[in-house]
Motif scaffolding. Structure first.
Motif, PDB file in Angstrom:
ATOM      1  N   THR A   1       0.992  -1.087  -0.113  1.00  0.00           N
ATOM      2  CA  THR A   1      -0.028   0.121  -0.068  1.00  0.00           C
ATOM      3  C   THR A   1       0.942   1.214   0.013  1.00  0.00           C
ATOM      4  N   ILE A   2       0.857   2.103  -1.037  1.00  0.00           N
ATOM      5  CA  ILE A   2       1.512   3.261  -0.967  1.00  0.00           C
ATOM      6  C   ILE A   2       0.673   4.443  -0.622  1.00  0.00           C
ATOM      7  N   ILE A   3       1.173   5.343   0.492  1.00  0.00           N
ATOM      8  CA  ILE A   3       0.547   6.239   1.114  1.00  0.00           C
ATOM      9  C   ILE A   3       1.190   7.736   1.093  1.00  0.00           C
ATOM     10  N   PRO A   4       0.668   8.493   0.491  1.00  0.00           N
ATOM     11  CA  PRO A   4       1.104   9.897   0.097  1.00  0.00           C
ATOM     12  C   PRO A   4       1.313  10.759   1.319  1.00  0.00           C
ATOM     13  N   GLN A   5       2.253  11.194   1.536  1.00  0.00           N
ATOM     14  CA  GLN A   5       2.387  12.159   2.652  1.00  0.00           C
ATOM     15  C   GLN A   5       2.392  13.638   2.080  1.00  0.00           C
ATOM     16  N   THR A   6       1.779  14.421   2.632  1.00  0.00           N
ATOM     17  CA  THR A   6       1.218  15.923   2.090  1.00  0.00           C
ATOM     18  C   THR A   6       1.663  16.936   3.241  1.00  0.00           C
ATOM     19  N   ASP A   7       2.089  18.210   2.569  1.00  0.00           N
ATOM     20  CA  ASP A   7       2.227  19.370   3.433  1.00  0.00           C
ATOM     21  C   ASP A   7       1.190  20.078   3.707  1.00  0.00           C
ATOM     22  N   LYS A   8       1.165  21.178   4.384  1.00  0.00           N
ATOM     23  CA  LYS A   8       0.406  21.966   4.959  1.00  0.00           C
ATOM     24  C   LYS A   8      -0.719  22.249   3.809  1.00  0.00           C
ATOM     25  N   LYS A   9      -0.240  22.463   2.498  1.00  0.00           N
ATOM     26  CA  LYS A   9      -0.956  22.975   1.580  1.00  0.00           C
ATOM     27  C   LYS A   9      -1.542  21.890   0.683  1.00  0.00           C
ATOM     28  N   GLY A  10      -1.424  20.618   1.088  1.00  0.00           N
ATOM     29  CA  GLY A  10      -2.064  19.601   0.374  1.00  0.00           C
ATOM     30  C   GLY A  10      -1.180  19.031  -0.640  1.00  0.00           C
ATOM     31  N   ARG A  11       0.034  19.284  -0.958  1.00  0.00           N
ATOM     32  CA  ARG A  11       0.965  18.869  -2.012  1.00  0.00           C
ATOM     33  C   ARG A  11       1.507  17.743  -1.486  1.00  0.00           C
ATOM     34  N   VAL A  12       1.804  16.666  -2.271  1.00  0.00           N
ATOM     35  CA  VAL A  12       2.495  15.274  -1.878  1.00  0.00           C
ATOM     36  C   VAL A  12       3.696  15.668  -1.966  1.00  0.00           C
ATOM     37  N   VAL A  13       4.637  15.284  -0.496  1.00  0.00           N
ATOM     38  CA  VAL A  13       5.980  15.566  -0.813  1.00  0.00           C
ATOM     39  C   VAL A  13       6.813  14.365  -0.796  1.00  0.00           C
TER      40      VAL A  13
END
Length: 90
Positions: free
Chosen positions: A37-49
């Motif tokens: 399972t691949i889980i995207p991590q986002t910054d406070k602006k919702g961008r995947v980092v």
């Protein structure tokens, strides 16, 4: 039998697995297959980092370490590349 080593397996139903794969006629033998399972991590602006990857037993509550699937169930096979991934799991 043809040993193929550790591979990522994309199934026709959309599941992504990782296992040591051996080909035997019209079947693949998967040794200790894991669901990926691949889980995207986002910054406070919702961008995947970055992405985290979680591994779990593909078939829960089984003592079998080798599972057989037909070649027809597989969409593609690929060699895994862990560069840039944070690996988490059970």
């Amino acid at each position: 039998m043809l040993g193929m080593g550790l591979r990522m397996i994309k199934l026709r139903n959309g599941e992504l697995l990782m296992a040591t794969v051996t080909r035997k006629q019209s079947d693949y033998i998967l040794e200790r297959p894991l669901s990926v399972t691949i889980i995207p991590q986002t910054d406070k602006k919702g961008r995947v980092v970055e992405h985290s990857v979680m591994y779990d037993d593909w078939i829960d509550f089984s003592i079998d370490t080798h599972l057989i699937i037909t070649v027809d169930a597989v969409l593609t096979l690929a060699t895994p590349d862990a560069t840039g991934c944070i690996v988490t799991g059970k």
